[in-house]
Design an enzyme around this catalytic site. Structure first.
Site: not given
Ligand code: AGP
Length: 612
Positions: A2, A27, A73, A99-100, A485, A489, A492, A508, A607
């Site tokens: 948010c 956000r 969000w 927000n929260g 990682e 990527k 997502e 395995h 984000k």
């Molecule tokens: C990664 O591409 C994501 N956006 C997500 O996994 C992110 O790394 C995670 O939410 C942690 O965020 P931060 O580094 O802001 O704590």
């Protein structure tokens, strides 16, 4: 999670708020709304969907000197027009953006319902604004006092902005847990979840602290605490340029941020390596030498990509400094009563510095007496401030929801930390220290080379495989977290199922998935396990799997096995994640683009994840 924007001053507030919301859209982007006062009445316009949809819905001739806006969000209730913010009190006298999460909202809601309150949405936020309204009436008090009293009944995290129809020249804001900044202008003031909405108007900022409430007019900012202590506003000057938050010539923020990595690493390293490569200076470490000499264990806590960086950190710190390391998902660490002693160092890694799980885990480690250290990108963020000791990655604003440059800059900081600790504990020779540090100092050149030489192959591979339903990513040793990682990527931003595995672990179980339709990406750049990785590659080919291999320039053996080869420059084993991550980011990017996905704002994501 948010985004909040508010404006009060002499300019037309609505365009400022809408533009600000667009900048905060990373956000959360499932619905957006705005509230303003006109002819003595509160008006709220809100829409499910992105800010653009809200903008199209708004009348173009709105002119108002104060407005608040929100991009959401969803937590409580689906992304609908009704659940979008702002929310009004039942008597339409107050509007709120939030927000929260208000954890005890259902109990409060039941109490309010008994007193005749009716609700239009499923949100905790509508409950909060009615609680404030209820307190204001019952106590016959000011809005600030009512907010103070209402918030004392609330459990949870919030940053809120409240607008009252009876006091049209002021906005009230409050914060606990979620970020809230006040941009201080000349006869105008701004409110936002980060600085992006007001960067072009002012660089003077107040970071509101938890449990503070501010009454903001165009000319004044008065801050008190929830228990009514007067606070002196502390105005800081931001060191951030507008171009850092704009796309420039790139199609998307993600592509821009992938290409910014060499420069970001230079910023991460700036002032931290001595010119003769004999020493490293990292804030928070030099100041705590006696503790660090005897540190027994390091626990790294993080989420998502930052957790992957933590895993790379485990290979680095154990491999270079010879100190035991555990890497934990912050959310799991938090609820399993972890064993932490005063001799442990807990490193919290977070790009945003706002991730709720990481923040809570860090606070738990603090309570248990550990030496807590934060690695954050966003300056002044909650984790940075709560840790007290730590360092910034200085990667610059990362706006694409998928983390890219923040990962490589976090890894860079972890390389610095491992070298620092190795030297402190006499676990590295002068020569080895010098060699790694020197190579690290110029690694940005090899990252640039990587970006230049792999583009063609990556686009061809993306074109061939963008219809695949599953992908497997394999790596051994320090390349294993890079494989994780890479898989994250792809998942997502392209919505293709992908899994990362240690290359040897594949036999395995996941080997059962391999057939001619299953592309596997294997990272084979590390000399120490190269021959073993070749065997794993053969195992995939023997089952007709499609194999894409990332190898160092000049490699010959993998050419005979893999269907596609991506060559990258050779570097020290411990620095390879800074190079091998790049082709994985670009491959995900091009696959997602070919599938028509919104790479900067993938579905369901946000984000900064400020809820547990
Ligand atoms: C990664 O591409 C994501 N956006 C997500 O996994 C992110 O790394 C995670 O939410 C942690 O965020 P931060 O580094 O802001 O704590």
């Amino acid at each position: 999670m948010c985004g909040i924007v508010g404006y009060i001053g002499s300019q037309n507030a609505v365009p400022i708020v809408i533009k600000g919301l667009k900048r905060l859209e990373y956000r959360g982007y499932d619905s957006a709304g705005i509230a303003y006062l006109k002819e003595g009445k509160l008006h709220v316009k809100k829409k499910a969907g992105k800010v653009q949809k809200l903008q199209e819905f708004l009348s173009t001739n709105l002119n108002t000197k104060m407005a608040i806006g929100h991009t959401r969000w969803a937590t409580h209730g689906s992304p609908s027009d009704e659940n979008a913010h702002p929310h009004l009190s039942m008597d339409n006298s107050l509007a709120i953006i939030h927000n929260g999460i208000i954890e005890n909202y259902s109990t409060i809601k039941e109490g309010l319902k008994k007193r005749g309150y009716k609700f239009k949405s499923e949100t905790d936020t509508e409950v909060l604004i009615n609680l404030i309204s209820d307190v204001k009436k019952n106590e016959n008090t000011t809005l600030v006092k009512a907010i103070q009293l209402a918030l004392s009944q609330v459990i949870g995290a919030y940053s809120i902005v409240v607008l009252d129809v009876s006091t049209p020249d002021e906005l009230i804001v409050a914060k606990k847990g979620s970020p809230l900044l006040i941009g201080v202008g000349k006869n105008e003031n701004f409110i936002a979840s980060d600085a992006a909405p007001f960067l072009e108007y002012t660089k003077d900022v107040i970071y509101l602290n938890d449990d503070e409430i501010a009454k903001i007019t165009a000319e004044t900012i008065n801050i008190t605490t929830v228990d009514n202590q007067i606070q002196t506003p502390y105005i800081e000057k931001m060191n951030l340029e507008l171009e850092a938050i704009e796309k420039g010539d790139y199609e998307t923020f993600m592509l821009k941020e992938i290409h910014e990595q060499p420069r970001a690493i230079v910023e991460t390293l700036r002032g931290r390596i001595a010119s003769d490569f004999s020493t490293i200076h990292v804030r928070g470490l030099n100041e705590n030498l006696s503790f660090l000499k005897t540190v027994e264990k390091i626990i790294i806590i993080a989420c998502g990509t930052s957790w992957h960086a933590g895993l790379v950190g485990e290979y680095l710190i154990e491999g270079i400094s010879r100190i035991p390391v555990e890497v934990e998902y912050a959310s799991e660490f938090l609820y399993r009563d972890p064993l932490i002693s005063k001799n442990d160092m807990v490193i919290a890694i977070s790009q945003s510095g706002e991730t709720a799980d990481t923040l809570s885990a860090l606070n738990l480690a603090k309570q248990k007496g550990a030496f807590v250290y934060g690695i954050c990108n966003v300056v002044g963020s909650s984790i940075a401030r709560s840790a007290g000791v730590g360092t910034y990655t200085h990667a610059g604003p990362e706006i694409g929801v998928a983390s890219t440059k923040s990962f490589t800059s976090q890894v860079t900081v972890l390389i610095l930390i491992s070298l620092f600790l190795a030297k402190l504990k006499n676990n590295i020779t002068k020569e080895e220290f010098h060699n790694i540090t020197k190579e690290l100092f110029s690694i940005h050149n090899k990252m640039t080379t990587t970006l230049n030489i792999i583009q063609k192959e990556i686009k061809e591979i993306a074109a061939l495989y963008h219809h695949a339903k599953n992908f497997l990513y394999l790596g051994r040793g320090i390349s294993f977290p890079v494989a994780l990682e890479g898989a994250l990527k792809l998942k997502e931003i392209s919505y293709i199922h992908a899994e990362g595995y240690p290359a040897a672990e594949m036999k395995h179980g996941p080997i059962a998935l391999i057939d001619k339709n299953m592309p596997t990406i294997i990272i084979a750049t590390n000399k120490s396990n190269y021959e073993k990785v070749l065997i794993n590659a053969e195992e995939i080919k023997a089952r007709s799997g499609k194999l894409i291999a990332i190898v160092t320039q000049g490699d010959t053996k993998m050419h005979h096995i893999a269907d596609h080869i991506i060559e990258v420059p050779e570097t020290h084993n411990f620095l390879t994640p800074l190079i091998t991550t790049i082709p994985l980011q670009l491959l995900s990017y091009h696959i997602a683009s070919l599938r028509g996905c919104d790479v900067d704002q993938p579905r369901n994501l946000a984000k900064s994840v400020t809820v547990e």
